[in-house]
Design an enzyme around this catalytic site. Structure first.
Site, short mmCIF file in Angstrom:
data_model
loop_
_atom_site.label_atom_id
_atom_site.label_comp_id
_atom_site.label_asym_id
_atom_site.label_seq_id
_atom_site.Cartn_x
_atom_site.Cartn_y
_atom_site.Cartn_z
N LYS A 8 2.43 -3.58 0.76
CA LYS A 8 1.95 -4.53 -0.25
C LYS A 8 0.46 -4.31 -0.46
O LYS A 8 -0.25 -3.73 0.38
CB LYS A 8 2.22 -5.98 0.17
CG LYS A 8 1.58 -6.42 1.49
CD LYS A 8 0.13 -6.86 1.40
CE LYS A 8 -0.44 -7.32 2.74
NZ LYS A 8 -1.91 -7.52 2.72
N PRO A 114 0.44 3.82 6.77
CA PRO A 114 -0.75 3.88 7.65
C PRO A 114 -0.97 2.56 8.38
O PRO A 114 -0.70 1.48 7.85
CB PRO A 114 -1.89 4.17 6.67
CG PRO A 114 -1.40 3.69 5.34
CD PRO A 114 0.08 3.92 5.34
N GLY A 116 -3.43 -0.30 10.27
CA GLY A 116 -4.76 -0.85 10.06
C GLY A 116 -5.26 -0.68 8.65
O GLY A 116 -6.46 -0.53 8.41
N ALA A 117 -4.34 -0.74 7.69
CA ALA A 117 -4.70 -0.49 6.30
C ALA A 117 -4.82 -1.76 5.47
O ALA A 117 -5.25 -1.71 4.32
CB ALA A 117 -3.67 0.45 5.65
N GLY A 118 -4.40 -2.90 6.03
CA GLY A 118 -4.39 -4.13 5.24
C GLY A 118 -3.27 -4.16 4.23
O GLY A 118 -3.33 -4.90 3.24
N GLY A 120 0.14 -4.41 5.30
CA GLY A 120 1.30 -5.11 5.84
C GLY A 120 2.40 -4.24 6.38
O GLY A 120 3.55 -4.68 6.44
N GLY A 121 2.09 -3.01 6.81
CA GLY A 121 3.14 -2.11 7.27
C GLY A 121 3.96 -2.67 8.41
O GLY A 121 5.20 -2.65 8.38
N GLY A 122 3.30 -3.20 9.45
CA GLY A 122 4.02 -3.76 10.59
C GLY A 122 4.81 -5.00 10.21
O GLY A 122 5.95 -5.19 10.66
N SER A 123 4.22 -5.85 9.39
CA SER A 123 4.92 -7.05 8.93
C SER A 123 6.15 -6.69 8.13
O SER A 123 7.21 -7.33 8.25
CB SER A 123 3.98 -7.92 8.08
OG SER A 123 2.87 -8.36 8.83
N ASP A 161 2.10 -12.55 7.10
CA ASP A 161 2.51 -11.71 5.97
C ASP A 161 4.02 -11.51 5.90
O ASP A 161 4.54 -11.10 4.87
CB ASP A 161 1.86 -10.32 6.07
CG ASP A 161 0.39 -10.34 5.69
OD1 ASP A 161 -0.09 -11.38 5.21
OD2 ASP A 161 -0.27 -9.31 5.87
#
Length: 304
Positions: A8, A114, A116-118, A120-123, A161
């Site tokens: 996102k 990536p 720590g990109a802001g 929301g990859g982990g979320s 998120d």
């Protein structure tokens, strides 16, 4: 069952007030990106891949974990113990909530988004895991189906998120990001350049320099506002605290504007910066400025 996990971007991010529980109320617009990544000339993987399948043999013999699937992580290195990964936490929470036993299944995560990109990859991984498990559960429990409302509540327990990725459509958000209002924003046809520098910004660091204030602009109004005018009205308040600490992130934003971006911003609390371009040729030109830059971890061309 397989799922392609998108990221996102935040279109504006306004820090409104600090709450008594230590969190901050914010206002933002979430927009999903990443499923249509790259071009024939410049292919790129800008999505994570999640798959759940019956485990071969009995690889997951430990039944003491509450029926949690066997976990397999590939792709981009994940710098945490498997039990701390949000996919594992989502599966554990789902099994605890439903009593379901998925111990004969495997969940495979191939990581490309990536860290720590802001963005929301982990979320997103967590919420898509909940969705996959719910779809599988509902196949065999027609009279006791898991609803989207239940998934939303579970997602919120995993992170602010996460509920957005259950909806996964353009939405205006308030609270800590969990109060969502779907909005009719469609950016189809535009092109996005995402630039991720070799910088990690912690959430604590991002909030430390922000002064909450009542916003002057209602972000829901961007639906009727030409993109070229967004830069005059839409702000990411985290840029105020992050750019002085890491001026190279601010420089990326300016370089995107210099390359013809209609709107550029840091996403979330960073460190990635994105630019929205009107056409593919301009976007390719914008991306080219970051190709051989050693300070850049990755640059990505996405069709919106």
């Amino acid at each position: 069952m397989i799922s392609f996990v998108n990221a996102k971007i935040n279109l504006g991010l306004q820090i409104v007030r600090k709450r008594s529980d230590g969190y901050h109320d914010l206002q933002t617009v979430f927009y999903p990106v990443g499923l249509y990544a790259g071009t024939a000339e410049n292919p790129v993987s800008f999505c994570d891949i999640l798959e759940i399948a019956e485990a071969e043999g009995s690889r997951n013999e430990d039944k003491k974990k509450g029926g949690i699937p066997f976990m397999v992580f590939t792709g981009r290195k994940i710098d945490c113990a498997p039990e701390k990964n949000l996919v594992y936490k989502a599966a554990s929470l789902f099994c605890e909530h439903t009593g379901a036993d998925f111990s004969e299944f495997s969940i495979m995560l191939e990581k490309h988004l990536p860290d720590g990109a802001g963005m929301g990859g982990g979320s997103a991984d967590a919420s898509f895991t909940l969705r996959l498990l719910a779809d599988l559960h509902n196949r065999y429990n027609a009279e006791n189906k898991i609803t989207d409302e239940s998934l939303y509540e579970l997602a919120l327990k995993l992170g602010a998120d996460c509920p957005f990725f259950i909806l996964n459509r353009a939405a205006y958000a308030e609270g800590i990001g969990e109060r969502l209002e779907e909005i009719p924003l469609d950016l189809s046809g535009f092109w996005l350049v995402v630039v991720k520098p070799r910088i990690y910004v912690s959430t604590k660091e991002a909030f430390s320099g922000v002064t909450p204030k009542e916003p002057e602009f209602d972000l829901r109004r961007i639906v009727g506002l030409p993109i070229e005018q967004w830069k005059d009205y839409i702000r990411n308040d985290f840029e105020t605290s992050i750019f002085p600490l890491y001026p190279e992130i601010g420089e990326i934003k300016q370089r995107l504007y210099d390359s013809g971006a209609m709107y550029a911003s840091m996403s979330g609390s960073g460190s990635s910066v994105f630019g929205i371009f009107n056409d593919k040729a301009q976007a390719l030109q914008g991306q080219s400025h970051f190709k051989n830059d050693a300070t850049i971890e990755g640059s990505y061309l996405l069709k919106m």
